[in-house]
Design a protein around this motif. Structure first.
Motif, PDB file in Angstrom:
ATOM      1  N   GLN A  13     -16.766  42.912  37.918  1.00 29.10           N
ATOM      2  CA  GLN A  13     -16.354  42.265  39.375  1.00 29.10           C
ATOM      3  C   GLN A  13     -16.311  40.832  39.356  1.00 29.10           C
ATOM      4  O   GLN A  13     -16.510  40.184  38.348  1.00 29.10           O
ATOM      5  N   ALA A  14     -15.729  40.264  40.457  1.00 32.42           N
ATOM      6  CA  ALA A  14     -15.645  38.847  40.479  1.00 32.42           C
ATOM      7  C   ALA A  14     -16.854  38.076  40.436  1.00 32.42           C
ATOM      8  O   ALA A  14     -18.069  38.634  40.894  1.00 32.42           O
ATOM      9  N   GLY A  15     -16.872  37.117  39.543  1.00 30.73           N
ATOM     10  CA  GLY A  15     -18.054  36.283  39.201  1.00 30.73           C
ATOM     11  C   GLY A  15     -18.795  36.692  37.900  1.00 30.73           C
ATOM     12  O   GLY A  15     -19.722  36.074  37.502  1.00 30.73           O
ATOM     13  N   LYS A  64     -10.137  25.885  33.289  1.00 34.40           N
ATOM     14  CA  LYS A  64     -10.905  25.004  32.658  1.00 34.40           C
ATOM     15  C   LYS A  64     -12.464  24.959  33.410  1.00 34.40           C
ATOM     16  O   LYS A  64     -12.429  25.162  34.520  1.00 34.40           O
ATOM     17  N   GLY A  65     -13.448  25.052  32.599  1.00 33.84           N
ATOM     18  CA  GLY A  65     -14.802  24.911  33.082  1.00 33.84           C
ATOM     19  C   GLY A  65     -15.431  26.309  33.305  1.00 33.84           C
ATOM     20  O   GLY A  65     -16.590  26.756  33.584  1.00 33.84           O
ATOM     21  N   ARG A  66     -14.541  27.275  33.059  1.00 35.73           N
ATOM     22  CA  ARG A  66     -14.915  28.709  33.032  1.00 35.73           C
ATOM     23  C   ARG A  66     -14.939  29.551  31.886  1.00 35.73           C
ATOM     24  O   ARG A  66     -15.553  30.273  31.665  1.00 35.73           O
ATOM     25  N   SER A  84     -17.596  33.325  35.282  1.00 35.19           N
ATOM     26  CA  SER A  84     -17.002  33.291  36.750  1.00 35.19           C
ATOM     27  C   SER A  84     -15.540  33.892  36.957  1.00 35.19           C
ATOM     28  O   SER A  84     -14.899  33.017  37.514  1.00 35.19           O
ATOM     29  N   LEU A  85     -15.536  35.041  36.550  1.00 34.95           N
ATOM     30  CA  LEU A  85     -14.102  35.560  36.796  1.00 34.95           C
ATOM     31  C   LEU A  85     -13.565  35.858  38.050  1.00 34.95           C
ATOM     32  O   LEU A  85     -14.610  36.145  38.930  1.00 34.95           O
ATOM     33  N   LYS A  86     -12.202  35.561  38.349  1.00 40.21           N
ATOM     34  CA  LYS A  86     -11.596  35.658  39.632  1.00 40.21           C
ATOM     35  C   LYS A  86     -10.606  36.984  39.581  1.00 40.21           C
ATOM     36  O   LYS A  86     -10.076  37.195  38.269  1.00 40.21           O
ATOM     37  N   PRO A  87     -10.371  37.305  40.729  1.00 45.79           N
ATOM     38  CA  PRO A  87      -9.203  38.647  40.578  1.00 45.79           C
ATOM     39  C   PRO A  87      -8.083  37.932  39.878  1.00 45.79           C
ATOM     40  O   PRO A  87      -7.308  38.650  39.266  1.00 45.79           O
ATOM     41  N   GLU A  88      -7.601  36.812  40.094  1.00 48.70           N
ATOM     42  CA  GLU A  88      -6.331  36.270  39.614  1.00 48.70           C
ATOM     43  C   GLU A  88      -6.405  35.987  38.116  1.00 48.70           C
ATOM     44  O   GLU A  88      -5.500  35.645  37.394  1.00 48.70           O
TER      45      GLU A  88
END
Length: 121
Positions: A13-15, A64-66, A84-88
């Motif tokens: 999931q995102a995050g 960067k930062g993630r 902190s994963l994102k859908p993109e």
């Protein structure tokens, strides 16, 4: 013989977070910077992170930062810690010799099968 085997992808999931691993043959790992790349359908493969043999790192602005790249020289393995994963960030992730120049890395003779990362919103 060059060997690159990526693992650790999945659905998150995102995050959320994932850790990718890449076991590389010594012939490619020991003397080269290593990189993680990703590709989505219809888009060109892009460099995500790079690490030199001495451990210096650099990242695409989008991660960067993630994301954190690291390498274990004793195990010929490179890792990508993704937070902190994102859908993109959804893509197939590959490792290979590290290069900033698509004119170079798109011409590499060998790529592993990659590992799919899917981030749901």
């Amino acid at each position: 013989q060059v060997q690159l085997k990526e693992s650790g992808g999945g659905l998150v999931q995102a995050g959320g977070s994932l850790r990718l691993s890449c076991a590389a043959s010594g012939s490619i790992f020991s003397i080269n910077p290593m990189g993680w790349y990703r590709q989505t359908p219809g888009k060109q493969r892009e460099l995500v992170a790079i690490i030199t043999t001495g451990g210096e790192t650099d990242y695409a602005d989008s991660v960067k930062g993630r994301f954190t790249i690291s390498r274990d020289n004793a195990k010929n393995t490179v890792y990508l810690h993704m937070n902190s994963l994102k859908p993109e960030d959804t893509a197939v992730y590959y490792c290979n010799k590290g290069s900033y120049y698509s004119g170079s890395y798109l011409k590499y003779d060998y790529w592993g099968q990659g590992t799919q990362v899917t981030v749901s919103s």
